[in-house]
Design an enzyme around this catalytic site. Sequence first.
Site, PDB file in Angstrom:
ATOM      1  N   TRP A 210      49.376  -9.620  52.996  1.00  0.00           N
ATOM      2  CA  TRP A 210      48.982  -8.591  53.961  1.00  0.00           C
ATOM      3  C   TRP A 210      49.834  -8.802  55.215  1.00  0.00           C
ATOM      4  O   TRP A 210      49.871  -9.911  55.766  1.00  0.00           O
ATOM      5  CB  TRP A 210      47.487  -8.756  54.272  1.00  0.00           C
ATOM      6  N   ASP A 291      41.175 -16.226  52.728  1.00  0.00           N
ATOM      7  CA  ASP A 291      40.934 -14.918  53.323  1.00  0.00           C
ATOM      8  C   ASP A 291      40.156 -14.117  52.283  1.00  0.00           C
ATOM      9  O   ASP A 291      40.680 -13.768  51.223  1.00  0.00           O
ATOM     10  CB  ASP A 291      42.271 -14.225  53.637  1.00  0.00           C
ATOM     11  N   LYS A 332      35.376  -3.648  53.605  1.00  0.00           N
ATOM     12  CA  LYS A 332      35.519  -2.921  52.338  1.00  0.00           C
ATOM     13  C   LYS A 332      34.232  -2.941  51.523  1.00  0.00           C
ATOM     14  O   LYS A 332      33.821  -1.920  50.999  1.00  0.00           O
ATOM     15  CB  LYS A 332      36.620  -3.535  51.471  1.00  0.00           C
TER      16      LYS A 332
HETATM   17  N1  PGU Z   1      42.757  -9.661  54.998  1.00  0.00           N
HETATM   18  C1  PGU Z   1      43.270  -8.862  54.058  1.00  0.00           C
HETATM   19  C2  PGU Z   1      43.898  -9.483  52.871  1.00  0.00           C
HETATM   20  C3  PGU Z   1      43.229  -7.462  54.217  1.00  0.00           C
HETATM   21  O1  PGU Z   1      43.745  -6.698  53.276  1.00  0.00           O
HETATM   22  C4  PGU Z   1      42.641  -6.915  55.369  1.00  0.00           C
HETATM   23  C5  PGU Z   1      42.593  -5.429  55.589  1.00  0.00           C
HETATM   24  C6  PGU Z   1      42.089  -7.800  56.312  1.00  0.00           C
HETATM   25  C7  PGU Z   1      42.167  -9.161  56.097  1.00  0.00           C
HETATM   26  C8  PGU Z   1      41.432  -7.351  57.577  1.00  0.00           C
HETATM   27  O2  PGU Z   1      40.393  -6.528  57.431  1.00  0.00           O
HETATM   28  P1  PGU Z   1      39.361  -6.226  58.591  1.00  0.00           P
HETATM   29  O3  PGU Z   1      39.317  -4.754  58.692  1.00  0.00           O
HETATM   30  O4  PGU Z   1      39.847  -6.872  59.835  1.00  0.00           O
HETATM   31  O5  PGU Z   1      38.104  -6.835  58.105  1.00  0.00           O
HETATM   32  N2  PGU Z   1      43.648  -4.704  55.071  1.00  0.00           N
HETATM   33  C9  PGU Z   1      43.547  -3.287  54.830  1.00  0.00           C
HETATM   34  C10 PGU Z   1      43.044  -2.482  56.013  1.00  0.00           C
HETATM   35  C11 PGU Z   1      44.035  -1.961  56.988  1.00  0.00           C
HETATM   36  C12 PGU Z   1      44.651  -3.063  57.819  1.00  0.00           C
HETATM   37  O6  PGU Z   1      45.823  -3.360  57.584  1.00  0.00           O
HETATM   38  O7  PGU Z   1      43.945  -3.638  58.671  1.00  0.00           O
HETATM   39  C13 PGU Z   1      44.853  -2.806  54.255  1.00  0.00           C
HETATM   40  O8  PGU Z   1      44.979  -1.605  54.030  1.00  0.00           O
HETATM   41  O9  PGU Z   1      45.716  -3.642  53.941  1.00  0.00           O
END
Ligand code: PGU
Length: 486
Positions: A210, A291, A332
């Site tokens: 990510w 994570d 999510k």
């Molecule tokens: N860790 C991972 C692996 C993630 O994919 C995401 C969110 C988070 C942490 C953080 O999520 P929080 O909303 O802070 O609980 N990834 C999504 C959402 C959009 C973003 O980049 O924040 C995504 O689309 O990759």
Amino acid sequence: MKEQKKKVARSERKVAETPALEFCGREVRELGVGVGTMLGACFVDGRGLNTLARHFISALEPMASNDGISASPTAASDSVFNHLVRAPEDPILGVTVAFNKDPSPVKLNLGVGAYRTEEGKPLVLNVVRKVEQQLINDLSRNKEYIPIVGLADFNKLSAKLIFGADSPAIQENRVTTVQCLSGTGSLRVGGEFLAKHYHHRTIYLPTPTWGNHHKVFNLAGLSVKTYRYYAPATRGLDFEGLLEDLGAAPSGSIILLHACAHNPTGVDPTLEQWEQIRQLIRLKALLPFFDSAYQASLFCGFASGSLDADAQPVRLFVADGGELLLAQSYAKNLGLYGERVGALSIVCKSPDVASRVESQLKLVIRPMFSSPPIHGASIVAAILKDGDLFNEWTIELKAMADRIISMRQQLFDALQSRGTPGDWSHIIKQIGMFTFTGLNAEQVSFMTNEYHIYMTSDGRISMAGLSSKTVPHLADAIHAAVTGGA
Ligand code: PGU
């Protein structure tokens, strides 16, 4: 001495006469002389004091030399921020910005990992609506600040959800859990805690990962390195590369692990591979930092369909008695994206260490956001506490997961029926919210320009953003992109 007193009086007058907002060069210089002389007057003739006075004046010199300086904002011809260059949009959230600007009626946002209904609408779970109503009706509730570490119930229940109700670490009081601002905030607090208190300041991230991980940990004060994770050739796990890189990491290094449903690849180690990873990590005294942004078995596609199944890799590490960090997000799995609900847990060797760790986490949180918000965590606590609400949640989770799994199948079938060149079986093999399509940046921008399909430039698509109605449009776009359109 007399002369000195006169000087002091003169410079005091000068200071009093100087209009507060008009420190032009001369006044500033004289103020410096004045203060220096005052000090001199107090301590009579010390040579050191002259030096101090000179030092004071020279410290003011750069300010004083610019005779045009004025504190009046209206007098400035240019913004004080004029030197700023425009920062690029975020690679993930910026996709939504571009999508919102597109007037096309067929546009499709597959960028951000957020669940949508068959009608393409955001979903608030029924169980969440129900609990919110209860919270609003309960007039005994207030909006006072909650403790720095957040709601006690929320923290306890969050730890139980991920580590298991019968977790020895919880029973032995070796876990400290603090409520943070969703997954991102939990990672950041954990990162800053480690940068301050852990002897090794390097964190290894999988490639790819990510995108925000790099920024979060860099800014937290850790130095970021990577380990091999994904093999594009097989569209699977580069297990050899992973073991080799972790094996070569200096003892004590921090290792970031996606607890399940790896983002963006949708490729997870098997439980047997997890066990090998655990052995290596413990053997080398590396520190695991999980994570867990997608704990909801169902997103991860485990046949068992139990929340516990997703937590198994984490629980393997807890069972060996070793230490670890874990960032948890309810964005999510409960659809609480914008409520920013999450937690950081640190599993320690003893209750005493855990309580000292918690005391230090408070010192990280207090100057960062003081204390977390109350609303989202109250919703989560209510659902996790009540058996019936919990069951309702798992039923809704299953419906979301089933829809995502069905989208995978439909997209795969649509590409098969178009005879799109290439092996697309990874669409049904990968797990979680995303498909890592293998499309390159050029093909992605072709699909955006020609088909109004928005996705991240690494070729990741959020399956949760698709519906039966939009699958054919996406399949047409992919087909055109790989058959030479791009
Ligand atoms: N860790 C991972 C692996 C993630 O994919 C995401 C969110 C988070 C942490 C953080 O999520 P929080 O909303 O802070 O609980 N990834 C999504 C959402 C959009 C973003 O980049 O924040 C995504 O689309 O990759």
